[in-house]
Scaffold this active site. Structure first.
Site, mmCIF file in Angstrom:
data_model
loop_
_atom_site.group_PDB
_atom_site.id
_atom_site.type_symbol
_atom_site.label_atom_id
_atom_site.label_comp_id
_atom_site.label_asym_id
_atom_site.label_seq_id
_atom_site.Cartn_x
_atom_site.Cartn_y
_atom_site.Cartn_z
ATOM 1 N N HIS A 1 -4.915 1.342 7.219
ATOM 2 C CA HIS A 1 -3.456 2.243 7.674
ATOM 3 C C HIS A 1 -3.087 3.367 6.668
ATOM 4 O O HIS A 1 -2.986 3.998 6.167
ATOM 5 C CB HIS A 1 -2.129 0.840 7.381
ATOM 6 C CG HIS A 1 -1.064 1.691 7.013
ATOM 7 N ND1 HIS A 1 0.053 1.046 8.055
ATOM 8 C CD2 HIS A 1 -0.588 2.109 6.185
ATOM 9 C CE1 HIS A 1 0.727 1.423 7.751
ATOM 10 N NE2 HIS A 1 1.016 2.388 6.539
ATOM 11 N N GLU A 2 -3.691 3.340 5.082
ATOM 12 C CA GLU A 2 -2.875 4.253 3.801
ATOM 13 C C GLU A 2 -4.583 4.911 4.130
ATOM 14 O O GLU A 2 -4.477 6.135 3.805
ATOM 15 C CB GLU A 2 -3.070 3.154 2.837
ATOM 16 C CG GLU A 2 -2.578 2.538 2.016
ATOM 17 C CD GLU A 2 -1.278 2.521 2.561
ATOM 18 O OE1 GLU A 2 -0.715 3.261 2.628
ATOM 19 O OE2 GLU A 2 -0.412 1.880 2.649
ATOM 20 N N HIS B 1 -3.389 7.494 6.902
ATOM 21 C CA HIS B 1 -2.008 9.085 5.950
ATOM 22 C C HIS B 1 -2.626 9.606 5.731
ATOM 23 O O HIS B 1 -1.985 10.900 5.179
ATOM 24 C CB HIS B 1 -1.037 7.519 4.955
ATOM 25 C CG HIS B 1 -0.282 6.917 4.857
ATOM 26 N ND1 HIS B 1 1.035 7.389 5.899
ATOM 27 C CD2 HIS B 1 0.167 5.423 5.173
ATOM 28 C CE1 HIS B 1 1.846 6.698 5.866
ATOM 29 N NE2 HIS B 1 1.664 5.033 5.621
ATOM 30 N N CYS C 1 4.883 -0.009 7.145
ATOM 31 C CA CYS C 1 4.977 0.947 6.245
ATOM 32 C C CYS C 1 6.561 1.646 5.955
ATOM 33 O O CYS C 1 7.605 1.798 6.280
ATOM 34 C CB CYS C 1 4.584 1.945 7.729
ATOM 35 S SG CYS C 1 4.163 3.958 6.510
ATOM 36 N N LEU C 2 6.237 1.791 3.929
ATOM 37 C CA LEU C 2 7.233 2.358 3.670
ATOM 38 C C LEU C 2 7.820 3.418 4.269
ATOM 39 O O LEU C 2 9.169 3.136 3.533
ATOM 40 C CB LEU C 2 6.911 2.410 2.458
ATOM 41 C CG LEU C 2 6.665 1.235 1.360
ATOM 42 C CD1 LEU C 2 5.695 1.337 0.000
ATOM 43 C CD2 LEU C 2 7.628 0.292 1.187
ATOM 44 N N GLY D 1 0.839 -1.348 -0.285
ATOM 45 C CA GLY D 1 0.437 0.079 -0.037
ATOM 46 C C GLY D 1 0.560 1.307 0.102
ATOM 47 O O GLY D 1 2.120 1.364 0.199
ATOM 48 N N GLN E 1 2.874 9.983 1.247
ATOM 49 C CA GLN E 1 4.401 9.438 1.234
ATOM 50 C C GLN E 1 5.351 9.905 0.343
ATOM 51 O O GLN E 1 6.455 9.277 0.182
ATOM 52 C CB GLN E 1 4.278 8.050 1.544
ATOM 53 C CG GLN E 1 3.473 8.003 2.662
ATOM 54 C CD GLN E 1 3.400 5.589 2.699
ATOM 55 O OE1 GLN E 1 2.486 5.924 1.659
ATOM 56 N NE2 GLN E 1 4.114 5.289 2.713
#
Ligand code: ZN
Length: 180
Positions: free
Chosen positions: A143-144, A147, A101-102, A54, A59
């Site tokens: 989660h996304e 963000h 998480c990236l 994701g 991000q």
């Protein structure tokens, strides 16, 4: 693939504590259509390359309400792009998933969230859609979407766990920069 194939670019992923990760992203409007088409294509390329399941536009430094997800096994891609996603229902029942998480590379922790969610969004063709999700997809969508509101998965941890994790991240980032 579609006939309007556009060349995708890999975008640099912001790493915590970049302040842009804490900003609230604005809704996409019809005036953003062209920009968002390109952004989604670049986000998929960036997400698959990372690799991740994701990615949210903040991000990659774009404060627009756009996310891409794909929780399918590698050999069965199921790319999903969501514009202006909104959680319109969630279960009382909760579930625990190990999340990463990236923007917080190589750090993982168990996070408790509603087990099932219903999300309303616009797809890449600007068509209103709804999706009901459970399991990994439900956690990933939440989660996304977090963000887009400047929320990170570490915010769900106890202050102690969060500090340990963020300190490990800071050290790993420092070590990596020293090696360069
Ligand atoms: Zn993330």
């Amino acid at each position: 693939m579609s006939e309007t194939q556009i060349e995708a670019h890999l975008l640099p992923i912001l790493i915590c504590p970049d302040p842009k990760l804490r900003k609230v992203a604005r809704p996409v409007t019809p005036g953003d259509t062209e920009e968002v088409r390109e952004l989604i294509s670049d986000m998929f390329a960036t997400m698959y390359k990372a690799p991740g399941i994701g990615l949210a536009a903040p991000q990659v430094g774009r404060l627009l309400r756009v996310i891409t997800v794909d929780v399918a096994p590698k050999d069965v891609p199921a790319p999903l792009a969501l514009i202006n996603p909104e959680i319109i229902a969630k279960s009382e029942e909760t579930a625990v998933q190990q999340e990463g998480c990236l923007s917080i590379p190589d750090q993982y922790a168990d996070v408790v969230r509603p087990a099932r969610v219903k999300v309303r969004y616009l797809d890449e063709n600007w068509v209103k859609q709804e999706i009901e999700a459970e399991g990994l997809l439900a956690a990933c969508l939440q989660h996304e979407i977090d963000h887009l509101n400047g929320v990170l998965f570490v915010d769900y941890l106890t202050p102690l766990k969060r500090n340990i994790l963020l300190r490990k991240l800071a050290k790993a980032q420092k070590d990596m920069q020293a090696k360069r």
